[in-house]
Design a protein around this motif. Sequence first.
Motif, PDB file in Angstrom:
ATOM      1  N   SER A 205      -3.096   4.556  -1.767  1.00 39.69           N
ATOM      2  CA  SER A 205      -2.676   4.021  -2.240  1.00 39.69           C
ATOM      3  C   SER A 205      -1.204   4.542  -1.587  1.00 39.69           C
ATOM      4  N   HIS A 206      -0.375   4.050  -1.808  1.00 36.75           N
ATOM      5  CA  HIS A 206       1.465   4.285  -0.512  1.00 36.75           C
ATOM      6  C   HIS A 206       1.762   5.218   0.135  1.00 36.75           C
ATOM      7  N   LEU A 207       0.883   5.047   1.147  1.00 43.43           N
ATOM      8  CA  LEU A 207       1.236   5.915   1.474  1.00 43.43           C
ATOM      9  C   LEU A 207       2.127   6.771   2.291  1.00 43.43           C
TER      10      LEU A 207
ATOM     11  N   SER B 144       3.332  -4.268  -2.172  1.00 41.93           N
ATOM     12  CA  SER B 144       4.129  -3.426  -2.608  1.00 41.93           C
ATOM     13  C   SER B 144       4.575  -2.330  -3.377  1.00 41.93           C
ATOM     14  N   ASP B 145       3.992  -2.280  -4.462  1.00 41.43           N
ATOM     15  CA  ASP B 145       4.041  -1.742  -5.545  1.00 41.43           C
ATOM     16  C   ASP B 145       5.209  -2.029  -6.105  1.00 41.43           C
ATOM     17  N   GLY B 146       5.458  -3.364  -6.238  1.00 39.11           N
ATOM     18  CA  GLY B 146       6.572  -3.553  -7.264  1.00 39.11           C
ATOM     19  C   GLY B 146       6.029  -4.831  -7.777  1.00 39.11           C
TER      20      GLY B 146
ATOM     21  N   GLY C   6      -3.397  -3.366 -11.467  1.00 38.92           N
ATOM     22  CA  GLY C   6      -4.777  -1.875 -12.374  1.00 38.92           C
ATOM     23  C   GLY C   6      -4.025  -0.586 -11.944  1.00 38.92           C
ATOM     24  N   ASN C   7      -2.830  -0.395 -10.346  1.00 43.52           N
ATOM     25  CA  ASN C   7      -3.012   0.728  -9.451  1.00 43.52           C
ATOM     26  C   ASN C   7      -2.251   1.788 -10.853  1.00 43.52           C
ATOM     27  N   CYS C   8      -2.721   2.971  -9.715  1.00 44.57           N
ATOM     28  CA  CYS C   8      -1.752   4.155 -10.130  1.00 44.57           C
ATOM     29  C   CYS C   8      -1.985   4.438 -11.460  1.00 44.57           C
ATOM     30  N   GLY C   9      -3.131   4.261 -11.893  1.00 46.24           N
ATOM     31  CA  GLY C   9      -4.104   4.279 -13.710  1.00 46.24           C
ATOM     32  C   GLY C   9      -3.902   3.302 -15.016  1.00 46.24           C
TER      33      GLY C   9
ATOM     34  N   VAL D 185      -1.858  -5.639  -1.901  1.00 45.15           N
ATOM     35  CA  VAL D 185      -3.015  -5.386  -2.115  1.00 45.15           C
ATOM     36  C   VAL D 185      -2.993  -3.614  -3.818  1.00 45.15           C
ATOM     37  N   HIS D 186      -1.449  -3.649  -3.282  1.00 49.33           N
ATOM     38  CA  HIS D 186      -0.591  -2.590  -4.511  1.00 49.33           C
ATOM     39  C   HIS D 186       0.050  -3.184  -4.766  1.00 49.33           C
ATOM     40  N   SER D 187      -0.626  -3.745  -6.985  1.00 53.63           N
ATOM     41  CA  SER D 187       1.137  -4.117  -7.162  1.00 53.63           C
ATOM     42  C   SER D 187       1.093  -4.248  -9.123  1.00 53.63           C
ATOM     43  N   HIS D 188       1.696  -4.158  -9.558  1.00 55.16           N
ATOM     44  CA  HIS D 188       1.679  -3.808 -11.004  1.00 55.16           C
ATOM     45  C   HIS D 188       2.001  -5.391 -12.286  1.00 55.16           C
ATOM     46  N   SER D 189       1.722  -5.662 -11.689  1.00 59.83           N
ATOM     47  CA  SER D 189       1.895  -7.459 -12.437  1.00 59.83           C
ATOM     48  C   SER D 189       1.542  -7.175 -13.893  1.00 59.83           C
TER      49      SER D 189
HETATM   50 CU    CU Z   1       1.701   1.616  -7.818  1.00 60.23          CU
END
Ligand code: CU
Length: 534
Positions: free
Chosen positions: A251-253, A412-414, A91-94, A63-67
């Motif tokens: 996101s990523h608590l 993952s935030d990865g 599309g995460n973190c802006g 649910v939280h990726s940056h690809s």
């Molecule tokens: Cu992120």
Amino acid sequence: MAHFDLLIRGATLLDGTGAPPRPDDLGVVGERIAAIGAIPGDATAARLIDARGRALCPGFIDVHSHSDVSLLLDPRGESKVHQGVTTEVIGNCGFSAFPLALPERRQQHLDLLASLGTGTIEPTWSDLEGYRAAFAQRGGTALNLAPQVGHGTLRIAVMGMERRPPTVEELERMQWLLAQALEQGAFGLASGLTYPPSGYADTEELIALSRVVARFGGHYATHARAETEGFGHVEEAVRIGRESGARVQFSHLALNVPARWGRHADLLRLFEHARERGVDIAYDVYPYAASSSCLTQYLPGWVQAGGPRAMAERLRDPGSRARARADVAAGWFGGIPWLWDRVVISRSGDPHDTASPGKTLQALAVEAGVPPEELVLRLCETRGNAVEVVLFYRTEEDVQAFLRHPLSTVGSDGLALPRDQGEARPHPRSFGAFPRVLGRYVRELGLLDLATAVHKMTGRAAERVGLRDRGRLAEGLAADLVLFDPARVADRATFAEPCQLPAGIDLVVVNGHVVIDGGRQTKARPGRVLRRGE
Ligand code: CU
Ligand code: ZN
């Protein structure tokens, strides 16, 4: 007599709802799950798998990726498909790769996307449809993507790197572009409030945008502002949810401030209270006690203002540089003390610098003979957003509390990355997050039972994101599947050797096509850029 393209017999099914495991057969026809249950012995199949002793579950949803960029550069998505991830929310973190204002703001968009640490693309599109088409032109991807609109990208498209509230016309233009993306299937809006320019937004702007999201049934995801005093960063997210009516994904608590390590119960109570008052808020977490980001993020706001080029210009002035050095030394995010030996360079941002990855800022400053704060400025002014660091600023106890709580999903935030990362040492979350939950936190530590962990990574994630067609094993749904060995599944990626593939993930299926077979990736690229509601 039934015929299947793929028939998996005798697996222990974890259906993604959290229900207890049960032995059953599962048959796939085309892109869909065609049958679940005792499938008669005379059924035929193009491919038959005897899966006794192994677990079969829906594909994992990150649910939280940056690809956003990395999968355009390399559609294999090796680091993720090997984990059993079949859909990534991007599309995460802006940061998203649409909507783009080209050619006027090309450089600002590229500088922002450089924060993702994956090299450059030359965009030929502006909107989500164009971005989707770019994947199709490149022959697809191994896994599915659920795109969100990055608020930083959206802001650049309309007002560049301006540090001020939008005018009425600018806000309307952002709302219009956002609505266009939602019409084209975007799942929601995602802010990154410690990064410029997303962080230049006030709460009112975010509420006004989230109202558009709510109208479409999407969600507002947020990488919140820096937590210094109190928990105002969570309260802001709650307020945005309450006043806009949008579902909120925090996101990523994490608890990143040494003075507040251990206070997970206080933080979780805020989420519970908000829900009791009718705000649909939940959060995601990744199973590591270290974070990672671009180094520029930790500079004071005035130093970063206007983006990396403006910053480099500013730092050439001796007076500004001295002030910047003092402000950096005073801590990050408004006063979190630097523990220089807990911050490690993971990607140097310069192809000639192969020696820095893996070293701490402390060690590099000693080598360079300068104070660490000066080293930080030098790295940022010469390499912009491309320098990436890993910060060991969390406690295992807090991470476990966040993972265990029913409101968590796993993100993952990865990034989906190729295995060959050269000298870089990206955070191991890109290669290990999902098997780590199953291996370390389910099997070794017993923090979660298997069905609950799978539910968080599949059915629960699908509900949060708004994926109707995925996240559960049920007849008629998309055939995104993972077959794994519960006794062996484990992450092998470490901070020292992050590009190691996991163990125990045998078969991964995306839209009915096998992408991992016997632990090896196939040539199939069945993934799509999905549409909300799909
Ligand atoms: Cu992120
Ligand atoms: Zn973030």
